[in-house]
Design a protein around this motif. Structure first.
Motif, short mmCIF file in Angstrom:
data_model
loop_
_atom_site.label_atom_id
_atom_site.label_comp_id
_atom_site.label_asym_id
_atom_site.label_seq_id
_atom_site.Cartn_x
_atom_site.Cartn_y
_atom_site.Cartn_z
N UNK A 361 0.83 -1.20 0.00
CA UNK A 361 0.00 0.00 0.00
C UNK A 361 0.86 1.25 0.00
N UNK A 362 0.46 2.21 -0.78
CA UNK A 362 1.21 3.46 -0.83
C UNK A 362 0.26 4.64 -0.98
N UNK A 363 -0.40 5.04 0.08
CA UNK A 363 -1.27 6.21 -0.03
C UNK A 363 -0.42 7.47 0.06
N UNK A 364 -0.72 8.45 -0.76
CA UNK A 364 0.12 9.64 -0.78
C UNK A 364 -0.70 10.92 -0.76
N UNK A 365 -0.14 11.92 -0.11
CA UNK A 365 -0.76 13.25 -0.14
C UNK A 365 0.27 14.23 -0.65
N UNK A 374 -7.37 17.32 4.43
CA UNK A 374 -7.05 16.11 3.69
C UNK A 374 -6.57 15.05 4.66
N UNK A 375 -6.93 13.83 4.38
CA UNK A 375 -6.40 12.77 5.22
C UNK A 375 -6.37 11.49 4.42
N UNK A 376 -5.52 10.61 4.84
CA UNK A 376 -5.63 9.26 4.31
C UNK A 376 -5.34 8.27 5.42
N UNK A 377 -5.88 7.10 5.26
CA UNK A 377 -5.65 6.06 6.24
C UNK A 377 -5.45 4.76 5.50
N UNK A 378 -4.59 3.91 6.03
CA UNK A 378 -4.40 2.59 5.42
C UNK A 378 -4.20 1.58 6.53
N UNK A 379 -4.86 0.48 6.43
CA UNK A 379 -4.64 -0.58 7.41
C UNK A 379 -4.53 -1.90 6.67
N UNK A 380 -3.73 -2.79 7.23
CA UNK A 380 -3.67 -4.15 6.74
C UNK A 380 -3.67 -5.06 7.96
N UNK A 381 -4.57 -6.01 7.97
CA UNK A 381 -4.64 -6.88 9.14
C UNK A 381 -5.47 -8.10 8.82
N UNK B 412 2.92 13.35 1.81
CA UNK B 412 3.05 12.11 2.56
C UNK B 412 3.23 10.95 1.59
N UNK B 414 3.80 7.16 2.24
CA UNK B 414 4.08 5.93 2.99
C UNK B 414 4.09 4.71 2.06
N UNK B 416 3.68 0.67 2.34
CA UNK B 416 3.31 -0.35 3.32
C UNK B 416 3.28 -1.71 2.63
N UNK B 423 -0.25 -9.95 10.88
CA UNK B 423 0.25 -8.60 11.18
C UNK B 423 -0.89 -7.60 11.17
N UNK B 425 -1.28 -3.57 10.59
CA UNK B 425 -0.56 -2.37 10.20
C UNK B 425 -1.57 -1.25 9.99
N UNK B 427 -2.09 2.97 9.22
CA UNK B 427 -1.47 4.22 8.81
C UNK B 427 -2.54 5.30 8.76
N UNK B 429 -2.97 9.64 8.09
CA UNK B 429 -2.30 10.90 7.81
C UNK B 429 -3.33 11.99 7.63
#
Lengths: 452, 489
Positions: A361-365, A374-381, B412, B414, B416, B423, B425, B427, B429
């Protein structure tokens, strides 16, 4: 040697045929496309930023055949094929490989001010209109776009006149059908004039599993001032199908664009969304989901640029990956200098259900203005162990509980769809998908393979 | 809060318009004769550096290998930075203060250098001694003075310059040098490995808790010299150390290159806390001059249940390219990264971290706070990688950006990568400007806008500031205030 050369060589050999079976407007861009490809020298590799997990070189490496002579396709497909969305009455058209095949319902029911036809036909009948839009959004310095422009002979042209509202959704069923490794350069040009309203449901199906197939798709969409566009894209192809889809959208003042892309069954898919919000007060919704099992590969890449004031955007991508499936997501939000009062949100959530599944995952601002939110969120689980346990204590078997939780996980992506029947249908498809039933459009399964 | 009458500026824009207000406070040059070798870089120069420092053959070989490898590389361009072409043949790769003999007491130190340090507030003096800090002040490239050596030696702790360590503890240095950051790591790491001048060496033996904060103040001094520091910290089983690094640099017109390497090895159950306050000269208001800070920092949590914590406050440098990383190779090891990066005028920063989870039950936390003002570009770039063996790995990342003014950029990036299903994880921002509501509330309570902005920014950065050791936190807060003084009031 780059896999690009086999296509540029092929073009050099068959240029006359390709041109003859296309239209001057489409042909006009080919020399520039060829030049851009010669300059690039190759297609993107994982060493290129943004392509870390998907090698386009590799995707295009097999010796795919093309159909420059436009050999006819058996016509009865249109009569037998129905993509199965119950209770949803649509204006249906088929695209067999790269060939546009309208149905009688479409031709009979198209309201005034709406054109849906083959891009080639449109380019021959209304050259000025097509030339005004064709190839203006998708830049030729992107190798995938240049290659598509070089080889594309027809495609789909949709034009919705100013103020026209289409009450029935358009449905575009893409069928991959070939007996040898085949590549289809597809093209969609959608123009929604000021105040127009259109919803489009598009699904990809492979009818000849076991045959390597490559779909190179370039979509250009113009949303005029106050236009409303719904774009729903379902992929249910085969493990041998590769899809490289490049999507370009330009939004004028007060336009609304809603989209949802669901990758349910596929081989290797790369979707690129390039969205340019140029008018004030626009709204953009980009939703996506991927369910991966086996060795499916799904890569979604979104580049959303806000250049105007008071616009908002929301992106939501969810992945559930099992077995050896790999997922990639790269999303960037750029707020250009002067794009004040922008609100842009992005969320990417992923579940890894097996040891060998992988997620990147590569979220970018990229923000060049201070008056923004502006916001971004990323989760992996993984699935919540406590929820699973709770459900088991209530007598729900482990397998069932997992399925329910995964379905629940994807529900907000499905809810982003504004067509109720499609929402129900997708919910049902997701349910089937998790119960291990891969092919979900029943008629697709029954339909005999078409011939080229 | 004390309510003093003040000239309240018309609007936030006016305040931000004052960006150029505060000149570099620490901008001065010390006039000490320096022993330097001719400009340019070649095998001869490397042999000369090695010879001048009286190094053993293996170290010369290491340098030459790195140099030959460096020749094959090109500078990386993937950062969200605009790094002007740099002529590596135009700078001198070695400069040591003129007086060679190590001073026996404080009095023997060149008064001018002492004065410089005093003006910087560097604690070589008595009061700092009382404060319990051992300071290894690096002027240009050679350690000038190391205090508290004896107190540390009693515990078996080695804290000295890396050149001394090469002489006195060659086995230790040889064992660990380049073990975390290989000379093949990247362009700047290769360059540093070839020409590193000096730096600090810390070894904390098994079971020892370092009784004081170890600190080094780096300072670029001689005009036109590159600074190639190399720091090596080793915390053996059950050891603990907190290491502080702070930089200020004098005003310069030409760009200066700083390509340092920090390597940290953390063994079983050991803990290392590495704190940085970075305030190199950032160039003038038009973006002329300033330091290029291109640094490779990495720690290897080799032992089980080891812990490495990076805290940084970045306010200076024209260009910052820096990613303090943790390789979590020991079971249950923990990596932390807390960062405040402030950019203004034409500064560019591309900074962040890498958390590489290699072992089961590893945990990492990333908190990054960026503040951009003026025409600056401030980027967070970080990677979280969970490898298949990292069962139950956990990461939490939070990146916030605050924009002051409409001509700056906050970005930003990131990365991942998750390869293990157990796991978790996360994130998050956000990017925003100071909320009008907060400002209005402060104004309404009688706090002038400029003070309110300072207050809000300090609150915003608090989460990271709190992670700094107390002595440092005060300085960092001061620094943040000085930096913001020019920007916001």
């Amino acid at each position: 040697m780059s896999s690009l050369t086999q296509y540029t060589d092929l073009y050099r050999q068959t240029a006359a045929k390709i041109d003859a079976n296309s239209a001057p407007v489409l042909n006009a861009l080919r020399p520039a496309a060829l030049e851009a490809l010669d300059r690039a020298g190759r297609l993107p590799l994982p060493s290129d930023e943004g392509f870390e997990k998907t090698s386009i070189e590799e995707m295009y490496a097999p010796d795919f055949g093309l159909n420059p002579d436009r050999l006819p396709i058996e016509a009865d497909i249109a009569a037998t094929f129905r993509c199965d969305v119950p209770n949803l009455s649509t204006l249906l058209a088929l695209v067999v490989n790269d060939r546009f095949v309208p149905t009688s319902t479409l031709i009979k029911n198209l309201p005034e001010g709406v054109t849906v036809c083959s891009l080639r036909e449109a380019a021959l009948n209304h050259p000025d209109l097509v030339a005004k839009y064709y190839g203006r959004l998708a830049p030729l310095d992107v190798p995938g776009v240049a290659l598509n422009t070089l080889l594309c002979q027809e495609g789909v042209f949709i034009h919705v006149g100013a103020g026209v509202r289409l009450h029935k959704p358009l449905q575009l069923v893409n069928i991959f059908s070939a007996r040898f490794p085949f590549m289809a350069p597809r093209r969609i040009l959608l123009v929604a004039e000021d105040g127009a309203e259109v919803q489009l449901l598009k699904c990809d199906h492979t009818q000849t599993p076991g045959v390597k197939y490559l779909s190179s798709e370039v979509v250009e969409i113009y949303a005029g001032a106050g236009a409303r566009i719904g774009w729903y894209d379902l992929e249910e192809s085969s493990a041998e199908t590769a899809r490289y889809s490049q999507f370009y959208l330009r939004q004028e003042r007060d336009s609304h664009f809603d989209s949802c892309t669901a990758t349910l069954c596929n081989g290797s898919t790369r979707n690129e969304y390039n969205i340019d919000v140029v008018g004030n007060g626009c709204h953009t919704l980009l939703a996506g989901m991927a369910i991966g099992t086996g060795s499916q590969h799904v890569d979604n890449n979104s580049q959303l640029t806000h250049r105007s004031e008071h616009s908002s955007s929301r992106q939501l991508f969810k992945y559930v990956l099992d077995d050896r499936a790999t997922g990639a997501f790269e999303g960037s939000i750029e707020v250009a200098h002067g794009a004040r009062f922008t609100e842009a949100y992005q969320s990417n959530r992923n579940i890894l259900a097996s040891r060998d599944a992988r997620m990147h995952t590569k979220p970018q601002l990229l923000i060049y203005n201070d008056d923004v939110k502006c916001s971004h969120g990323a989760t992996t689980g993984q699935l919540d162990a406590e929820a699973l346990f709770y459900m088991q204590t209530r007598g729900i078997p482990m397998k069932e509980a997992r399925r329910m939780l995964m379905q629940a996980f994807l529900v907000d992506v499905i809810d982003a769809i504004s067509l109720e029947q499609l929402r129900d249908r997708l919910r049902h498809m997701v349910e089937n998908r998790f119960s291990g039933d891969h092919t979900t459009c029943t008629t697709c399964r029954n339909n005999p393979a078409s011939k080229i | 809060m004390e309510n003093k009458p003040k000239n309240i500026p018309e609007s936030t824009d006016d305040i931000i318009g004052d960006v150029t207000g505060s000149e570099y406070k620490y901008g001065f040059v010390t006039d000490v004769e320096t022993d330097r070798i001719p400009v340019g870089l070649s095998e001869e120069v490397i042999r000369l550096i090695s010879h001048k420092k009286g190094e053993p053959d293996w170290l010369l070989d290491f340098r030459l290998k790195a140099y030959r490898y460096w020749l094959t590389l090109t500078p990386p361009h993937w950062g969200h930075l605009n790094i002007p072409d740099f002529d590596y043949q135009a700078i001198s790769y070695y400069a040591a203060p003129g007086k060679k003999k190590a001073p026996g007491s404080l009095d023997e130190i060149d008064p001018e250098i002492r004065d410089t340090f005093n003006r910087l507030g560097i604690p070589l003096e008595e009061q700092k001694h009382l404060a319990g800090m051992a300071v290894d002040a690096v002027m240009d490239s050679v350690s000038v003075k190391t205090t508290h050596r004896e107190a540390l030696a009693e515990k078996g702790i080695i804290f000295c310059s890396i050149s001394e360590a090469v002489k006195d503890f060659p086995d230790l240095v040889r064992k660990y040098l380049g073990s975390v950051v290989s000379y093949k790591d990247n362009f700047y790491a290769a360059l540093n490995s070839a020409v590193f001048s000096d730096g600090s060496f810390v070894y904390i033996p098994k079971g020892v808790r370092c009784p004081m904060e170890l600190s080094t103040y780096f300072r670029i001094n001689a005009s036109g010299t590159g600074q190639f520091e190399r720091t090596l910290i080793i915390a053996d089983d059950d050891a603990y150390v907190s290491y502080l690094e702070g930089c200020t640099a004098p005003m310069r017109d030409e760009n200066q290159l700083h390509a340092a390497i920090v390597e940290i090895v953390v063994e079983d159950r050991a803990e290392v806390k590495y704190s940085t306050v970075q305030n190199w000269y950032a160039g003038d208001a038009e973006g002329r001059g300033g330091v290029y800070n291109l640094v490779t920092k990495r720690g290897l949590c080799r032992g089980d249940y080891s812990k490495l914590s990076w805290t940084q406050v970045e306010t200076g440098s024209a260009i910052t390219w820096k990613y303090p990383s943790c390789v979590l190779a020991g079971r249950g090891s923990t990596g932390e990264f807390y960062s405040v990066a402030v950019t203004r005028n034409h500064q560019q920063a591309d900074t962040g971290t890498k958390m590489i989870h290699l072992a089961p039950d590893t945990r990492s936390t990333i908190v990054s706070k960026g503040i951009s003002a003026g025409y600056s570009e401030n980027s967070y770039r970080g990677q979280v990688k969970v490898t298949p063996a990292a069962e139950g790995a956990r990461n939490y990342t939070q990146c916030d950006s605050l924009l002051l003014g409409s001509n700056c950029g906050a970005h930003t990036f990131p990365y991942i990568d998750v390869m293990n299903p157990t796991a978790i994880v996360e994130h998050e921002a956000t990017t925003s400007k100071i909320s009008e509501d907060q400002l209005f509330y402060c104004n309404q309570r009688g706090i002038p806008t400029e003070e309110a902005i300072g207050l809000i920014v300090n609150g915003y950065a608090k989460e990271v500031m709190n992670k700094l050791p107390m002595e440092f936190a005060v300085e960092a807060q001061k620094l943040l205030q000085i930096t913001l003084e020019g920007s916001v009031g």
